[in-house]
Scaffold this motif. Structure first.
Motif, PDB file in Angstrom:
ATOM      1  N   LYS A  44       0.828  -1.199   0.000  1.00 47.91           N
ATOM      2  CA  LYS A  44       0.000   0.000   0.000  1.00 47.91           C
ATOM      3  C   LYS A  44       0.866   1.255   0.000  1.00 47.91           C
ATOM      4  O   LYS A  44       1.904   1.314   0.642  1.00 47.91           O
ATOM      5  CB  LYS A  44      -0.921   0.008   1.223  1.00 47.91           C
ATOM      6  N   THR A  45       0.410   2.244  -0.732  1.00 44.07           N
ATOM      7  CA  THR A  45       1.181   3.475  -0.853  1.00 44.07           C
ATOM      8  C   THR A  45       0.475   4.654  -0.194  1.00 44.07           C
ATOM      9  O   THR A  45       0.914   5.769  -0.288  1.00 44.07           O
ATOM     10  CB  THR A  45       1.405   3.800  -2.330  1.00 44.07           C
ATOM     11  N   ARG A 286      -3.510   2.018  -4.075  1.00 45.63           N
ATOM     12  CA  ARG A 286      -3.495   0.864  -3.169  1.00 45.63           C
ATOM     13  C   ARG A 286      -3.790  -0.434  -3.905  1.00 45.63           C
ATOM     14  O   ARG A 286      -3.590  -1.518  -3.358  1.00 45.63           O
ATOM     15  CB  ARG A 286      -4.513   1.066  -2.046  1.00 45.63           C
TER      16      ARG A 286
END
Length: 415
Positions: A44-45, A286
């Motif tokens: 996830k970013t 994400r």
């Protein structure tokens, strides 16, 4: 080299600010992304919740034109006033590839009449505007056979040039920096990165878990693209800079994703699914599914309105790849502020709206009638439909010219 190819060469090589760089086969890079990646969601970013709010400046990949409005990546496609000087002398036409007719029908936008028709390669699938707006390419994929090709069309004359042999070009896109053409080799589960003039192969990204790799949407910053996997119910996320697969995402239901469009914020994606009869919402950063919007039978094509407030969704009226004539086809209109369907326009007498685009002024939504051998010109104010007979099994038509600075490909995804 033909006059048509020379014209394309000089426009690409000397256009002001163009990042286009001619590549040589002697400098070809090795194939990349051939290792089979795990079917997992990438790291996830961003934090959980909605997509991150746009910042004052979008840090795009090198060579990509800047995002002038972080809240609306389509701000430069809003209407005729945004037409590039490059397309000033281009004919106002609709180019329709007839899949079973091995031809292209040409419709005059003013008269709604077919004014020309010409033969191309086997099984033409889409008509694709080039990154620099100077070329239209017909993708003749020959249904995965060895004699696939690309046929160039000069948009000033509306006439084709000599075809180039290319392996299985079902669809075609361009990286946002204009450096590569990406031919979508659907039958081979592969994305081929090519030099965008000669179409010489530079390298390939294998997508082994993506059966029927098909359509793509690019993030607002250009760093990744998400491709649909028509026959597996997956999406695949691809790093456009390093040219590698980042991961796969299995959709929760349905299982036949078709077209995909990037939301104006550049982070969310709308995925049409022909079996789910609706549109999935995906957070691209994400890489996770966040919602679903029911639309109609056989949800297939998607197009952003000129004011970037609406999404037009073509419901093909059948779950079959080769469906019947006069099916329950329709167009749904989604309000992008609420993700709700606000209108539904059935095709009078039945039909099969498939793929196309919006006119430069936003007045008409042009769609192929895949199973009915017609093109629909749909009034975006009233939903009224004109039907124009064309060749056998029309598919990914493009409307030209379109406003915008550059094209990401398909039937005309401009920004």
């Amino acid at each position: 080299m033909s006059l048509l190819h020379l014209r394309f060469f000089f426009s690409m090589a000397f256009a002001a600010g163009s990042p286009f760089i001619l590549s040589s086969l002697s400098h070809a890079q090795p194939d990349v992304g051939l290792a089979k990646p795990a079917i997992v969601t990438p790291e996830k970013t961003s934090v959980a919740g909605a997509a991150p709010p746009p910042t004052e400046e979008v840090k795009t990949i090198p060579g990509m034109p800047p995002v002038l409005n972080p809240k609306n990546i389509y701000s430069e496609t809003s209407g005729p006033e945004k037409l590039s000087p490059i397309v000033a002398h281009d004919l106002k036409r609709v180019y329709v590839p007839n899949l079973r007719g091995n031809s292209v029908s040409v419709i005059d936008q003013a008269s709604f009449k077919v004014v020309d028709s010409f033969k191309v390669g086997r099984s033409p699938q889409h008509v694709v505007p080039s990154w620099d707006l100077r070329h239209l390419w017909v993708t003749n994929n020959a249904e995965g056979r060895a004699d696939g090709s690309l046929t160039p069309i000069d948009p000033v004359t509306g006439r084709p040039g000599p075809s180039l042999p290319v392996d299985d070009p079902y669809n075609m896109y361009f990286t946002p920096d204009g450096k590569f053409a990406i031919t979508v080799a659907e039958a081979h589960r592969r994305l081929d990165f090519r030099e965008p003039l000669s179409m010489a192969l530079i390298g390939s990204v294998s997508t082994p878990e993506c059966s029927g790799v098909n359509h793509a949407g690019f993030s607002g910053d250009g760093r990744y693209a998400i491709f649909t996997c028509e026959f597996g119910g997956y999406l695949v996320k691809v790093d456009t800079v390093n040219r590698k697969v980042l991961g796969y995402l299995k959709l929760s239901k349905g299982g036949m994703p078709q077209d995909i469009q990037t939301a104006p914020d550049g982070h969310r994606f709308y995925v049409a699914d022909m079996m789910a009869d609706g549109v999935f919402i995906v957070n691209g950063d994400r890489f996770e599914e966040t919602g679903f919007i029911p639309t109609g039978v056989g949800t297939h094509g998607e197009y952003i309105s000129r004011n970037s407030k609406l999404l037009y969704v073509a419901n093909r009226g059948s779950h079959k790849i080769h469906g019947p004539k006069n099916g329950p086809g329709s167009v749904s209109v989604i309000d992008l502020a609420t993700d709700k369907v606000i209108k539904n326009w059935p095709i009078p007498g039945g039909g099969s709206p498939d793929m196309g685009n919006v006119s430069a002024d936003g007045r008409y939504l042009w769609l192929s009638g895949r199973f009915d051998d017609v093109v629909y010109a749909i009034d975006t104010q009233t939903g009224a439909v004109r039907k124009i007979p064309v060749g056998l099994e029309p598919h990914g038509l493009t409307v030209w010219p379109q406003p915008g600075r550059y094209s990401l490909g398909h039937t005309g995804i401009l920004r």
